[in-house]
Write a protein that holds these residues in place. Structure first.
Motif, mmCIF file in Angstrom:
data_model
loop_
_atom_site.group_PDB
_atom_site.id
_atom_site.type_symbol
_atom_site.label_atom_id
_atom_site.label_comp_id
_atom_site.label_asym_id
_atom_site.label_seq_id
_atom_site.Cartn_x
_atom_site.Cartn_y
_atom_site.Cartn_z
ATOM 1 N N GLN A 1 -32.680 35.512 -104.712
ATOM 2 C CA GLN A 1 -32.779 34.125 -105.159
ATOM 3 C C GLN A 1 -32.003 33.937 -106.464
ATOM 4 O O GLN A 1 -32.082 34.754 -107.375
ATOM 5 N N THR B 1 -29.759 31.527 -111.604
ATOM 6 C CA THR B 1 -30.690 32.202 -112.514
ATOM 7 C C THR B 1 -30.045 32.609 -113.832
ATOM 8 O O THR B 1 -30.587 32.333 -114.914
ATOM 9 N N TYR C 1 -26.335 28.869 -104.185
ATOM 10 C CA TYR C 1 -27.403 29.738 -104.683
ATOM 11 C C TYR C 1 -28.580 29.726 -103.705
ATOM 12 O O TYR C 1 -29.099 28.644 -103.380
ATOM 13 N N PRO C 2 -29.012 30.886 -103.227
ATOM 14 C CA PRO C 2 -30.229 30.914 -102.409
ATOM 15 C C PRO C 2 -31.427 30.460 -103.248
ATOM 16 O O PRO C 2 -31.578 30.868 -104.399
ATOM 17 N N THR C 3 -32.244 29.621 -102.663
ATOM 18 C CA THR C 3 -33.436 29.154 -103.386
ATOM 19 C C THR C 3 -34.625 30.090 -103.151
ATOM 20 O O THR C 3 -35.718 29.850 -103.665
ATOM 21 N N ARG C 4 -34.409 31.110 -102.347
ATOM 22 C CA ARG C 4 -35.380 32.205 -102.160
ATOM 23 C C ARG C 4 -34.568 33.430 -101.769
ATOM 24 O O ARG C 4 -33.387 33.320 -101.459
ATOM 25 N N ASP C 5 -35.165 34.592 -101.812
ATOM 26 C CA ASP C 5 -34.464 35.779 -101.319
ATOM 27 C C ASP C 5 -34.070 35.530 -99.867
ATOM 28 O O ASP C 5 -34.922 35.194 -99.027
ATOM 29 N N ASP D 1 -32.053 26.774 -97.121
ATOM 30 C CA ASP D 1 -32.542 27.426 -98.335
ATOM 31 C C ASP D 1 -31.392 27.863 -99.251
ATOM 32 O O ASP D 1 -31.523 28.826 -100.023
ATOM 33 N N HIS E 1 -30.447 26.239 -109.937
ATOM 34 C CA HIS E 1 -30.881 27.381 -109.133
ATOM 35 C C HIS E 1 -30.109 28.655 -109.481
ATOM 36 O O HIS E 1 -30.330 29.694 -108.860
#
Length: 411
Positions: A303, A58, A289-293, A49, A56
């Motif tokens: 994220q 933000t 980059y994390p694609t979710r928390d 992830d 990704h």
């Protein structure tokens, strides 16, 4: 993060004492995270992830990152270091054929010859001058730069300019106008090199990349080609340049360790591995980059946060490398797995040129100290001027005396 760079180890130790993951402020007051602990970094680098593609990121996608942001190229350059999944496999596959074990081993005679030629050159320069030379500029830089340029089919006259521009790209203390100018000039120069190879193809990687098609019959797009060349020029020489520089500094300030190698009680490959761990050529590499928390070592990374891989910190993590992790010990790799450090990455984006970098550094150090066994740095290590970057980890110059100064004794 200190945009001016400097020696990272004291700050790393303070951060590690607080945890394996730290919130940081990047240049331009951009919030980010650094992963510092060995185990946390190893997990993060291979986590399903976690992405490399800047879509990704933000703050970037929301337009909050200006064009002249000094780290923007790390996020936006098109190539395998900013690609994920099938795209990453496609781009990496096109380049990987040049870095097979057989092809790398075939480069050994040329690397040995180039090393000897450079040693002749710095020897002559020392004799013509006061006996000292800048080993970084005269030896540690032109060796890997020469090798990667030969692999890519880049004319030798471009080498100095390519090094200067790549140094600007990895700098973190330059202003927006300077950063944009360096990026623009480097892209233009690589475009000129690619055009020359397209017109007159040769037995080199650039020509092969131009001619290559993937399984669907598509060639690399122009931006992908230029991005791949840019990444290979930077990664293909900056890491090895810092590795050789840092190894010479370490050996000259730890003469007992040098003696272990020259008397056969440790190997030059051991020096390379211990230097990679103890004084990683790359301190903090952008970005993932994390694609979710994502919760890592008890810390939530939101994220889309830009995350730095803290290689220099992980290399001295006492929880993995023991209470003496800050001690340079060339016998350590013989007692533990040489792969325990993460300085060449981990997971799908593990450094493609790792075997070549190891070979270059091993040959360079062995020939250097065989020819100049009493070589020594002329400036105390703490007074050497550091990189103006928290990405690269080394010094700007390495003044050395190749042979003992007998002038005062003769007088």
């Amino acid at each position: 993060m200190d945009s001016a760079g400097g020696c990272p180890h004291a700050d790393n130790a303070r951060l590690l004492a607080r945890g394996a993951v730290a919130s940081v402020v990047l240049p331009g007051d951009v919030p980010g995270v650094a992963v510092l602990g060995h185990d946390a970094l190893k997990e993060f680098l291979a986590h399903p992830d976690v992405a490399k593609d800047a879509r990704h990121f933000t703050a970037l996608t929301e337009g909050r990152i200006p064009e002249g942001w000094p780290l923007r190229t790390f996020a936006t350059v098109q190539g395998m270091t900013t690609a994920d999944d099938a795209d990453h496999r496609r781009l990496r596959g096109l380049v990987s054929k040049a870095f097979t074990a057989r092809r790398v081993e075939a480069l050994r005679p040329r690397i040995e010859t180039l090393t000897a030629e450079l040693l002749d050159r710095i020897d002559a320069a020392a004799e013509e001058g006061d006996g000292t030379v800048d080993l970084r500029a005269g030896f540690a830089m032109p060796l890997p730069m020469g090798v990667i340029c030969e692999l890519l089919g880049v004319d030798g006259r471009y080498q100095d300019r390519l090094h200067h521009l790549s140094n600007q790209i990895v700098a973190t203390d330059i202003g927006p106008a300077e950063a944009m100018a360096a990026n623009r000039e480097l892209v233009e120069l690589l475009g000129t090199i690619a055009a020359a190879r397209a017109e007159q193809p040769g037995d080199d990687l650039t020509s092969a990349l131009i001619a290559a098609r993937d399984d669907g019959g598509d060639r690399l797009g122009r931006h992908e080609l230029i991005g791949t060349l840019l990444l290979m020029i930077i990664a293909g020489h900056e890491t090895t340049l810092n590795l050789v520089t840092n190894a010479v500094r370490a050996l000259c300030t730890h003469r007992d360790q040098l003696d272990l190698v020259t008397t056969g009680r440790a190997g030059w490959a051991d020096v390379v591995e211990e230097t990679l761990r103890w004084d990683s050529p790359v301190s903090y590499f952008p970005f993932r980059y994390p694609t979710r928390d994502l919760t890592l070592d008890g810390t939530v990374i939101p994220q889309g946060t830009p995350v730095l891989a803290g290689y220099s910190a992980a290399g001295r993590d006492t929880s993995v490398h023991g209470p003496d992790a800050d001690r340079f010990d060339v016998t350590r790799p013989a007692r533990t797995s040489a792969g325990r450090h993460l300085s060449l990455g981990h997971g799908p984006h593990y450094c493609l040129g790792a075997p070549l970098a190891r070979m270059e550094a091993t040959i360079a150090l062995e020939q250097l100290f065989r020819r100049f066994p009493e070589l020594d740095v002329t400036v105390p290590d703490e007074k050497l001027v550091r990189h103006a970057s928290f990405v690269g980890n080394s010094v700007r110059t390495l003044p050395v005396r190749l042979r003992p100064d007998t002038g005062s004794a003769a007088g």
